[in-house]
Write an enzyme that holds these catalytic residues in place. Structure first.
Site, PDB file in Angstrom:
ATOM      1  N   ASP A  66     -10.156   9.510 -14.303  1.00 29.39           N
ATOM      2  CA  ASP A  66      -8.900   9.250 -13.662  1.00 29.39           C
ATOM      3  C   ASP A  66      -8.512   7.766 -14.013  1.00 29.39           C
ATOM      4  O   ASP A  66      -9.250   6.991 -14.396  1.00 29.39           O
ATOM      5  CB  ASP A  66      -8.860   9.385 -12.285  1.00 29.39           C
ATOM      6  CG  ASP A  66     -10.234   8.814 -11.474  1.00 29.39           C
ATOM      7  OD1 ASP A  66     -10.593   8.197 -12.094  1.00 29.39           O
ATOM      8  OD2 ASP A  66     -10.605   9.234 -10.627  1.00 29.39           O
ATOM      9  N   ASN A 135     -13.829  11.672   1.701  1.00 26.09           N
ATOM     10  CA  ASN A 135     -12.937  12.856   2.057  1.00 26.09           C
ATOM     11  C   ASN A 135     -13.159  13.883   1.146  1.00 26.09           C
ATOM     12  O   ASN A 135     -12.463  15.040   1.114  1.00 26.09           O
ATOM     13  CB  ASN A 135     -11.455  12.372   2.293  1.00 26.09           C
ATOM     14  CG  ASN A 135     -10.723  12.354   0.890  1.00 26.09           C
ATOM     15  OD1 ASN A 135     -11.447  12.374  -0.009  1.00 26.09           O
ATOM     16  ND2 ASN A 135      -9.591  11.950   0.810  1.00 26.09           N
ATOM     17  N   HIS A 137     -12.984  13.860  -2.070  1.00 25.90           N
ATOM     18  CA  HIS A 137     -12.589  13.996  -3.557  1.00 25.90           C
ATOM     19  C   HIS A 137     -13.366  13.804  -4.549  1.00 25.90           C
ATOM     20  O   HIS A 137     -14.278  13.267  -4.451  1.00 25.90           O
ATOM     21  CB  HIS A 137     -11.208  12.957  -3.340  1.00 25.90           C
ATOM     22  CG  HIS A 137     -11.453  11.494  -3.428  1.00 25.90           C
ATOM     23  ND1 HIS A 137     -10.868  10.508  -2.883  1.00 25.90           N
ATOM     24  CD2 HIS A 137     -12.354  10.943  -4.196  1.00 25.90           C
ATOM     25  CE1 HIS A 137     -11.254   9.416  -3.223  1.00 25.90           C
ATOM     26  NE2 HIS A 137     -12.189   9.406  -4.075  1.00 25.90           N
ATOM     27  N   GLU A 142      -7.590  14.973  -4.437  1.00 22.63           N
ATOM     28  CA  GLU A 142      -7.583  14.746  -2.885  1.00 22.63           C
ATOM     29  C   GLU A 142      -7.467  16.160  -2.163  1.00 22.63           C
ATOM     30  O   GLU A 142      -7.010  17.362  -2.762  1.00 22.63           O
ATOM     31  CB  GLU A 142      -6.400  14.062  -2.467  1.00 22.63           C
ATOM     32  CG  GLU A 142      -6.166  12.697  -3.081  1.00 22.63           C
ATOM     33  CD  GLU A 142      -7.038  11.505  -2.203  1.00 22.63           C
ATOM     34  OE1 GLU A 142      -8.184  11.830  -1.956  1.00 22.63           O
ATOM     35  OE2 GLU A 142      -6.972  10.438  -2.503  1.00 22.63           O
TER      36      GLU A 142
HETATM   37  C1  GLP Z   1     -12.812   6.717  -6.313  1.00 24.80           C
HETATM   38  C2  GLP Z   1     -12.879   7.370  -7.680  1.00 24.80           C
HETATM   39  C3  GLP Z   1     -14.089   8.678  -7.882  1.00 24.80           C
HETATM   40  C4  GLP Z   1     -15.053   7.882  -6.804  1.00 24.80           C
HETATM   41  C5  GLP Z   1     -14.887   7.780  -5.442  1.00 24.80           C
HETATM   42  C6  GLP Z   1     -16.062   7.295  -4.711  1.00 24.80           C
HETATM   43  O1  GLP Z   1     -11.679   6.775  -5.583  1.00 24.80           O
HETATM   44  N1  GLP Z   1     -11.516   7.927  -8.148  1.00 24.80           N
HETATM   45  O2  GLP Z   1     -14.224   9.022  -8.958  1.00 24.80           O
HETATM   46  O3  GLP Z   1     -16.169   9.047  -6.880  1.00 24.80           O
HETATM   47  O4  GLP Z   1     -13.684   6.959  -5.370  1.00 24.80           O
HETATM   48  O5  GLP Z   1     -16.247   5.999  -4.606  1.00 24.80           O
HETATM   49  P1  GLP Z   1     -17.398   5.070  -4.388  1.00 24.80           P
HETATM   50  O6  GLP Z   1     -18.764   5.471  -5.449  1.00 24.80           O
HETATM   51  O7  GLP Z   1     -17.316   3.578  -4.510  1.00 24.80           O
HETATM   52  O8  GLP Z   1     -17.798   5.658  -3.046  1.00 24.80           O
END
Ligand code: GLP
Length: 236
Positions: A66, A135, A137, A142
């Site tokens: 992304d 959440n 995702h 989302e």
């Molecule tokens: C972001 C990314 C995801 C990632 C998620 C969790 O929003 N788009 O790909 O898995 O957050 O992030 P973290 O590893 O910092 O908890």
């Protein structure tokens, strides 16, 4: 599904060993990569292996999950910059084989379908790395009532923008939209590795792995994948 439970702080090494084995086994590996705090330690280990000559990235092609819309590519919080800082600039990957959705494209719709085609033209993703949001995702898919199957523009949930505000000076600076691979794009990967570590993710991980399969918990759709490995330090 294979569930690997590790001690706190050990997920990076365990994930890197498995990920490196996948890369080594393929002549032209196509990998899918993720951002966020979770994979950072794994990337550190991959860099060490590359620099010690154990792991070659020269034939690797990578697609990131992304990218934010509206942030310049070189903005320190763009996912392009994140990946340069945490992996790409330290390994012998050919930068021409490093792909991100362009969140600044004139036509975002065209960009999404082009990204999807590029993945297919590369032969599909051999192994996709994922983190998980609080959440549920994955990428930036989302919670929703419908499954967005292919690469698409996603309106970010308020909770996601709040969580990611820690990387910006204020929440207003966090983009409201992003381009993300869709659920089908992700599930099309031949193998998936979900990394889940850090505080407070046990409940959502439990729901994702053992709860109903529903787009309300996007990561639960991973239950449909035949080659899913989950590495976690959470007590589930
Ligand atoms: C972001 C990314 C995801 C990632 C998620 C969790 O929003 N788009 O790909 O898995 O957050 O992030 P973290 O590893 O910092 O908890």
């Amino acid at each position: 599904m294979e569930l690997i439970k590790v001690k706190k702080g050990h997920e990076g090494n365990v994930a890197a060993v498995l990920f490196a084995d996948e890369i080594k086994a393929l002549a032209r590996p196509v990998i899918g990569l993720a951002t966020g705090s979770t994979p950072v330690r794994m990337y550190d280990y991959l860099i060490k292996r590359n620099q010690s000559g154990e792991l070659d990235f020269s034939k690797v092609c990578s697609f990131n999950l992304d990218e934010y819309c509206g942030l310049p590519k070189v903005h320190p919080q763009s996912y392009y910059s994140f990946m340069q800082e945490h992996l790409f600039k330290y390994v012998n990957i050919d930068q021409r084989n490093v792909f991100f959705p362009n969140g600044n494209a004139v036509s975002l719709a065209e960009e999404c379908s082009q990204y999807e085609s590029m993945i297919q033209e590369a032969g599909g993703i051999d192994i996709q790395l994922l983190g998980i949001g609080h959440n549920g995702h994955i990428g930036f898919n989302e919670p929703s009532d419908i499954i967005a199957k292919e690469t698409h523009v996603q309106v970010l949930a308020d909770s996601t923008r709040t969580a990611n505000a820690r990387f910006f000076t204020s929440i207003e600076e966090v983009p409201t939209h992003a381009i993300t691979m869709g659920i089908k794009t992700i599930l099309n990967a031949r193998k998936i590795m979900l990394l889940c570590c850090g505080e407070g993710k046990a409940e959502i991980l439990k729901q994702a792995l053992y709860g109903d399969v529903t787009p309300r918990v996007p990561a639960s759709l991973l239950q449909l994948h035949p080659q899913l490995t989950v590495i976690t330090d959470q007590n589930i």
